[in-house]
Scaffold this motif. Structure first.
Motif, PDB file in Angstrom:
ATOM      1  N   THR A   7       0.831  -1.212   0.000  1.00 53.77           N
ATOM      2  CA  THR A   7       0.000   0.000   0.000  1.00 53.77           C
ATOM      3  C   THR A   7       0.857   1.250   0.000  1.00 53.77           C
ATOM      4  O   THR A   7       0.663   2.161  -0.810  1.00 53.77           O
ATOM      5  CB  THR A   7      -0.937   0.007   1.234  1.00 53.77           C
ATOM      6  OG1 THR A   7      -1.789  -1.125   1.173  1.00 53.77           O
ATOM      7  CG2 THR A   7      -1.761   1.283   1.297  1.00 53.77           C
ATOM      8  N   VAL A   8       1.815   1.305   0.897  1.00 52.21           N
ATOM      9  CA  VAL A   8       2.672   2.483   1.034  1.00 52.21           C
ATOM     10  C   VAL A   8       3.511   2.698  -0.227  1.00 52.21           C
ATOM     11  O   VAL A   8       3.602   3.816  -0.744  1.00 52.21           O
ATOM     12  CB  VAL A   8       3.570   2.362   2.292  1.00 52.21           C
ATOM     13  CG1 VAL A   8       4.620   3.450   2.329  1.00 52.21           C
ATOM     14  CG2 VAL A   8       2.710   2.390   3.549  1.00 52.21           C
ATOM     15  N   ILE A   9       4.096   1.633  -0.727  1.00 48.98           N
ATOM     16  CA  ILE A   9       4.932   1.734  -1.930  1.00 48.98           C
ATOM     17  C   ILE A   9       4.110   2.214  -3.120  1.00 48.98           C
ATOM     18  O   ILE A   9       4.534   3.086  -3.879  1.00 48.98           O
ATOM     19  CB  ILE A   9       5.620   0.383  -2.230  1.00 48.98           C
ATOM     20  CG1 ILE A   9       6.714   0.135  -1.189  1.00 48.98           C
ATOM     21  CG2 ILE A   9       6.180   0.341  -3.643  1.00 48.98           C
ATOM     22  CD1 ILE A   9       7.284  -1.271  -1.211  1.00 48.98           C
ATOM     23  N   SER A  10       2.912   1.683  -3.250  1.00 51.92           N
ATOM     24  CA  SER A  10       2.035   2.081  -4.348  1.00 51.92           C
ATOM     25  C   SER A  10       1.577   3.535  -4.203  1.00 51.92           C
ATOM     26  O   SER A  10       1.660   4.322  -5.146  1.00 51.92           O
ATOM     27  CB  SER A  10       0.822   1.154  -4.402  1.00 51.92           C
ATOM     28  OG  SER A  10      -0.116   1.614  -5.330  1.00 51.92           O
ATOM     29  N   ASP A  11       1.096   3.890  -3.008  1.00 51.49           N
ATOM     30  CA  ASP A  11       0.566   5.246  -2.798  1.00 51.49           C
ATOM     31  C   ASP A  11       1.636   6.320  -2.972  1.00 51.49           C
ATOM     32  O   ASP A  11       1.371   7.383  -3.529  1.00 51.49           O
ATOM     33  CB  ASP A  11      -0.081   5.367  -1.416  1.00 51.49           C
ATOM     34  CG  ASP A  11      -1.405   4.639  -1.324  1.00 51.49           C
ATOM     35  OD1 ASP A  11      -1.951   4.234  -2.372  1.00 51.49           O
ATOM     36  OD2 ASP A  11      -1.899   4.461  -0.190  1.00 51.49           O
ATOM     37  N   PHE A  12       2.832   6.059  -2.477  1.00 53.24           N
ATOM     38  CA  PHE A  12       3.910   7.049  -2.578  1.00 53.24           C
ATOM     39  C   PHE A  12       4.736   6.883  -3.858  1.00 53.24           C
ATOM     40  O   PHE A  12       5.690   7.620  -4.066  1.00 53.24           O
ATOM     41  CB  PHE A  12       4.827   6.995  -1.351  1.00 53.24           C
ATOM     42  CG  PHE A  12       4.246   7.643  -0.144  1.00 53.24           C
ATOM     43  CD1 PHE A  12       4.171   9.021  -0.036  1.00 53.24           C
ATOM     44  CD2 PHE A  12       3.742   6.874   0.888  1.00 53.24           C
ATOM     45  CE1 PHE A  12       3.631   9.629   1.085  1.00 53.24           C
ATOM     46  CE2 PHE A  12       3.198   7.465   2.020  1.00 53.24           C
ATOM     47  CZ  PHE A  12       3.138   8.845   2.111  1.00 53.24           C
ATOM     48  N   GLU A  13       4.357   5.916  -4.674  1.00 54.25           N
ATOM     49  CA  GLU A  13       5.033   5.659  -5.946  1.00 54.25           C
ATOM     50  C   GLU A  13       6.542   5.505  -5.755  1.00 54.25           C
ATOM     51  O   GLU A  13       7.342   6.106  -6.472  1.00 54.25           O
ATOM     52  CB  GLU A  13       4.697   6.747  -6.965  1.00 54.25           C
ATOM     53  CG  GLU A  13       3.212   6.819  -7.276  1.00 54.25           C
ATOM     54  CD  GLU A  13       2.838   7.944  -8.223  1.00 54.25           C
ATOM     55  OE1 GLU A  13       3.717   8.724  -8.648  1.00 54.25           O
ATOM     56  OE2 GLU A  13       1.642   8.047  -8.526  1.00 54.25           O
ATOM     57  N   LEU A  14       6.902   4.683  -4.774  1.00 51.91           N
ATOM     58  CA  LEU A  14       8.309   4.383  -4.542  1.00 51.91           C
ATOM     59  C   LEU A  14       8.723   3.340  -5.572  1.00 51.91           C
ATOM     60  O   LEU A  14       8.183   2.245  -5.596  1.00 51.91           O
ATOM     61  CB  LEU A  14       8.523   3.851  -3.121  1.00 51.91           C
ATOM     62  CG  LEU A  14       8.051   4.760  -1.988  1.00 51.91           C
ATOM     63  CD1 LEU A  14       8.270   4.086  -0.638  1.00 51.91           C
ATOM     64  CD2 LEU A  14       8.730   6.112  -2.036  1.00 51.91           C
ATOM     65  N   THR A  15       9.645   3.691  -6.436  1.00 49.33           N
ATOM     66  CA  THR A  15       9.995   2.805  -7.546  1.00 49.33           C
ATOM     67  C   THR A  15      11.389   2.212  -7.435  1.00 49.33           C
ATOM     68  O   THR A  15      11.728   1.312  -8.185  1.00 49.33           O
ATOM     69  CB  THR A  15       9.893   3.556  -8.887  1.00 49.33           C
ATOM     70  OG1 THR A  15      10.756   4.698  -8.839  1.00 49.33           O
ATOM     71  CG2 THR A  15       8.468   3.997  -9.164  1.00 49.33           C
ATOM     72  N   GLU A  54      14.533   0.455  -5.108  1.00 51.19           N
ATOM     73  CA  GLU A  54      14.793  -0.329  -3.905  1.00 51.19           C
ATOM     74  C   GLU A  54      15.377   0.549  -2.795  1.00 51.19           C
ATOM     75  O   GLU A  54      15.020   0.412  -1.629  1.00 51.19           O
ATOM     76  CB  GLU A  54      15.740  -1.476  -4.225  1.00 51.19           C
ATOM     77  CG  GLU A  54      15.983  -2.381  -3.057  1.00 51.19           C
ATOM     78  CD  GLU A  54      16.818  -3.590  -3.413  1.00 51.19           C
ATOM     79  OE1 GLU A  54      17.247  -4.268  -2.464  1.00 51.19           O
ATOM     80  OE2 GLU A  54      17.047  -3.859  -4.603  1.00 51.19           O
ATOM     81  N   VAL A  55      16.241   1.474  -3.159  1.00 50.67           N
ATOM     82  CA  VAL A  55      16.871   2.340  -2.169  1.00 50.67           C
ATOM     83  C   VAL A  55      15.828   3.209  -1.445  1.00 50.67           C
ATOM     84  O   VAL A  55      15.957   3.469  -0.244  1.00 50.67           O
ATOM     85  CB  VAL A  55      18.006   3.190  -2.794  1.00 50.67           C
ATOM     86  CG1 VAL A  55      17.463   4.250  -3.738  1.00 50.67           C
ATOM     87  CG2 VAL A  55      18.858   3.819  -1.721  1.00 50.67           C
ATOM     88  N   GLU A  56      14.775   3.623  -2.137  1.00 50.46           N
ATOM     89  CA  GLU A  56      13.716   4.417  -1.500  1.00 50.46           C
ATOM     90  C   GLU A  56      12.999   3.602  -0.427  1.00 50.46           C
ATOM     91  O   GLU A  56      12.714   4.107   0.660  1.00 50.46           O
ATOM     92  CB  GLU A  56      12.691   4.885  -2.541  1.00 50.46           C
ATOM     93  CG  GLU A  56      13.217   5.879  -3.545  1.00 50.46           C
ATOM     94  CD  GLU A  56      12.218   6.168  -4.662  1.00 50.46           C
ATOM     95  OE1 GLU A  56      12.125   7.347  -5.046  1.00 50.46           O
ATOM     96  OE2 GLU A  56      11.543   5.234  -5.143  1.00 50.46           O
TER      97      GLU A  56
END
Length: 179
Positions: A29-37, A39-41
């Protein structure tokens, strides 16, 4: 991205009281919502959650839960996941409420800051005029909060957060203004 989620859900599980499956769901959910693309993020976010957990009376799983509750709104308002986690940690450190309650409260008053006329009016009364970026409104209010008297703080809190979340709002801004 699925491999990154699986990899970091194991890390979250090892530093929290959360199962790998629970961690995977919240991280997705968090990765999708914040568009973290990258691995380092994701790694930096997990490190930030762990650091906040170590410095405050809150667990990584509660921070991740709060973050997942507020992530959709926060990302649309250009508030970083690290800042949302900081807000959650500041709140949890005093209230000892669950991540779900804290995340929903954050979502509520962050939304109200730039969308509710009564909230905007209260913020204008303390000198905040630009509502185009909620993250900047929060930062400005933190600075103003340091010099507001107790009555004005209560007035702003009830108008921005509503009666139900007023105490949570005041605790958050009291904590942020001390940082």
């Amino acid at each position: 991205m699925k491999n990154i989620i699986k990899q970091y859900s194991k890390v979250v599980s090892s530093i929290s009281e959360m199962s790998t499956e629970e961690a995977e769901k919240l991280l997705a959910t968090v990765i999708s919502d914040f568009e973290l693309t990258k691995e380092v993020e994701v790694g930096d976010l997990i490190n930030s959650l762990n650091e906040l957990s170590n410095k405050n009376a809150v667990t990584v799983d509660q921070l991740l839960l709060a973050l997942s509750k507020a992530s959709s709104l926060a990302s649309s308002e250009d508030i970083s996941p690290e800042k949302v986690a900081l807000y959650a940690a500041c709140s949890a450190n005093i209230t000892r409420e669950t991540g779900g309650i804290i995340g929903n409260a954050l979502k509520s008053f962050l939304s109200r800051m730039s969308n509710v006329a009564e909230a905007k009016e209260a913020l204008k009364e303390v000198g905040i005029e630009d509502f185009s970026k909620t993250n900047k409104v929060v930062d400005e209010l933190v600075e103003k909060w340091k010099i507001l008297d107790a009555k004005k703080k209560r007035d702003v809190a009830v108008k921005v957060a509503g009666r139900f979340n007023m105490a949570r709002f005041m605790i958050l801004f009291d904590q942020l203004s001390k940082a």
